[in-house]
Design a protein around this motif. Structure first.
Motif, mmCIF file in Angstrom:
data_model
loop_
_atom_site.group_PDB
_atom_site.id
_atom_site.type_symbol
_atom_site.label_atom_id
_atom_site.label_comp_id
_atom_site.label_asym_id
_atom_site.label_seq_id
_atom_site.Cartn_x
_atom_site.Cartn_y
_atom_site.Cartn_z
ATOM 1 N N THR A 58 -38.921 -66.807 -55.188
ATOM 2 C CA THR A 58 -39.404 -68.012 -54.505
ATOM 3 C C THR A 58 -39.798 -67.601 -53.095
ATOM 4 N N SER A 59 -40.505 -68.457 -52.452
ATOM 5 C CA SER A 59 -41.014 -68.069 -51.130
ATOM 6 C C SER A 59 -39.877 -67.900 -50.134
ATOM 7 N N ILE A 60 -40.064 -66.990 -49.206
ATOM 8 C CA ILE A 60 -39.045 -66.672 -48.219
ATOM 9 C C ILE A 60 -39.378 -67.398 -46.918
ATOM 10 N N CYS A 61 -38.409 -68.110 -46.415
ATOM 11 C CA CYS A 61 -38.626 -68.795 -45.140
ATOM 12 C C CYS A 61 -38.304 -67.856 -43.989
ATOM 13 N N VAL A 62 -39.129 -67.882 -42.978
ATOM 14 C CA VAL A 62 -38.825 -67.128 -41.768
ATOM 15 C C VAL A 62 -38.009 -68.031 -40.857
ATOM 16 N N ASP B 126 -47.190 -69.983 -54.211
ATOM 17 C CA ASP B 126 -45.931 -70.337 -53.566
ATOM 18 C C ASP B 126 -44.942 -69.181 -53.446
ATOM 19 N N ARG B 127 -45.429 -67.980 -53.676
ATOM 20 C CA ARG B 127 -44.520 -66.859 -53.526
ATOM 21 C C ARG B 127 -45.018 -65.936 -52.418
ATOM 22 N N GLU B 128 -44.148 -65.690 -51.461
ATOM 23 C CA GLU B 128 -44.539 -64.829 -50.363
ATOM 24 C C GLU B 128 -43.331 -63.994 -49.951
#
Lengths: 352, 352
Positions: free
Chosen positions: A16-20, B288-290
């Motif tokens: 899943t996307s990574i939050c900064v 949606d993936r980063e």
């Protein structure tokens, strides 16, 4: 192996996307603007009055604590020679930590003035007694530099590394040096200039000489001389004027030392040797009496040193000599504390 | 008042001569030449063989501990670019303290050679665990510099401040900085040159980035790049040759990232941004993936970074990417530790 590739590949599909996470603004005592008790507010308001009265006539400010305030005490002669012609203002208050300077900068100390340079040396009072961590002190200094940059965008900041303190190596010095290693990164060579002159105040074995810092925190007159000399080229270049050149006193050599005695003046021989801001030597009396000059310092024509002796009745007596050098003559005063009383006597010396 | 004058005067008549106590030569572990166990003697003897075989053909030596030895490991590519053409010799041994270097210098490591420059960085292994005090480490470093000066009078010593260590502010760093504040006084601008580049390895908040020091003590390849770049002008001037110019890699911008999947190559977009020796950016997969690039570093054409993900079945997986940049193409390898096994896969990228 196919399994491995599948597994590795899987991470790209399953993630899943990574939050900064944004860095939180610091929130601790070193960055919270605050006032102090005692004579502090009075001195602060005097600053505001000076600033109001000298709009457009202040080119150089010094921002700091007691070490900066001391330019008005032991540093007076040095200030006179290096800064008095430069429309200066001393904004140092003894005991100040970063948070107090932050408050002052928001409450009139720099209102309506456009100095060319602000010399900043602050943070030593945040250190020690576990008051603030190295990281917190860094935050405090950063906040002060930012505020100066925002409120005085045309002013160049000469940020000094926090000076060493304590006679010998100690943890507080270590913390201060960690602060310095980070704040030097604020140097951008344009608006903010960092200078580390702290090593000039310590000896080759790491001790701080009394001649420079009698209490290992605050400067003697020669100590202020070392400070002024060390920043002069940089300061002058930032101000766009000519460096002050204070001639070296010619004190090296043999002198005749004179002091009044019960039966009139008594002469003896004195040897002096200068090394930077320090003075070494001795005063010889007759054949077998010699006093080594201790904690000797010199700035321009101001000379000072100490003599110690073991008293015949026990205990030690300490004599502090100060003097002014004019040409090849020194005139000065000896102060000693003895039997609960303070003794003062004049002395003089002429070059042989 | 007459009594006071008499009393003050009395000290001159009653005093006996003052002896100046000579400073004792230091006598503690940091200055006592000593050997070590393990593979140490073998490496030491290899040095002696190299020295014997290359008399007159060694211009540059690096003296130190594991951080210097690491020029043969993570520092290999940087060494190749900066030093291989300069008749260099690496005299670093992992774990060495000042006393071991002192022993080596007396036992063949510099026998019969006349290097132009000796780069010295030593002392971090004397610090910590209360091994040696700051003052003792100063003594150890002074003894090494003195020995080099005595045995190699024509060699210029480039003495480096001991590098910072530990991820965040810590007492050991503070001790090391106190050592540095004193050893900088060994700088004479002629035979001994002091350079403090330690601040380049820490971030603005005082932390050491993993991209520079993965274990917060030893360097990555980009970390060695920072070191080499930081001393290059000074070193080149001391050697009397031309500074090495390693072109900046042009990695800023958008790339297409490719990895082999079970159904053939899969492409995604990648953004890279360089700041000094550090690389930032992300790899996007679909909408949606980063993945944020962590601990990214670059030296010349060598690039490395890390990606982390939380695995669906719990736990975290860490993927280490390394790669070589040629023109507008990167080719490299991904290594991951997963379920007790080590997975390796190739990756590549081309500039958009």
């Amino acid at each position: 192996m196919m399994t491995h590739i599948l597994t590795l590949w899987g991470f790209l599909l399953s993630a899943t996307s990574i939050c900064v996470v944004a860095a939180a603004a610091p929130d601790h005592s070193a960055v919270k603007p605050s006032t102090r008790e005692g004579g502090w507010m009075k001195r602060h308001e005097q600053f505001n009055q000076k600033v109001k009265a000298n709009q457009g006539n202040i080119d150089l400010i010094f921002v700091g604590d007691s070490i900066t305030q001391g330019w008005e005490g032991q540093g007076k002669d040095v200030w006179e020679k290096y800064y008095s012609h430069r429309k200066p203002l001393n904004l140092g208050i003894g005991g100040d930590r970063t948070q107090h300077v932050l408050w002052r900068l928001d409450n009139g100390n720099i209102e309506g003035i456009q100095p060319k340079v602000a010399v900043v040396m602050i943070g030593t009072n945040n250190s020690g007694n576990d008051r603030n961590s190295a990281g917190e002190i860094v935050d405090g200094i950063k906040a002060i530099v930012s505020k100066l940059r925002r409120k005085l965008p045309e002013t160049k900041v000469l940020l000094l590394a926090v000076f060493p303190r304590g006679e010998v190596f100690n943890d507080q010095r270590g913390n201060i040096l960690q602060v310095n290693q980070v704040i030097r990164k604020l140097h951008d060579g344009e608006h903010v200039h960092f200078l580390d002159i702290g090593y000039r105040f310590i000896d080759k074995d790491g001790t701080i000489p009394r001649a420079i810092m009698p209490d290992f925190l605050h400067f003697s007159t020669p100590g202020y001389g070392v400070w002024a000399k060390a920043i002069e080229n940089k300061l002058s270049s930032l101000l766009g004027d000519s460096p002050v050149n204070v001639p070296n006193a010619r004190i090296n050599g043999a002198w005749t030392f004179s002091i009044g005695g019960p039966n009139g003046q008594v002469d003896s021989s004195m040897k002096l040797k200068k090394n930077g801001a320090r003075v070494y030597g001795n005063i010889a009396m007759g054949e077998d009496r010699e006093f080594e000059l201790l904690n000797g310092g010199i700035f321009a024509n101001h000379i000072e040193f100490t003599i110690r002796r073991n008293r015949p009745q026990g205990g030690e007596a300490i004599y502090r000599f100060t003097g002014s050098l004019e040409g090849e003559r020194i005139e000065g005063e000896i102060t000693a504390e003895m039997d609960g009383g303070k003794i003062t006597q004049e002395w003089s010396a002429t070059k042989n």
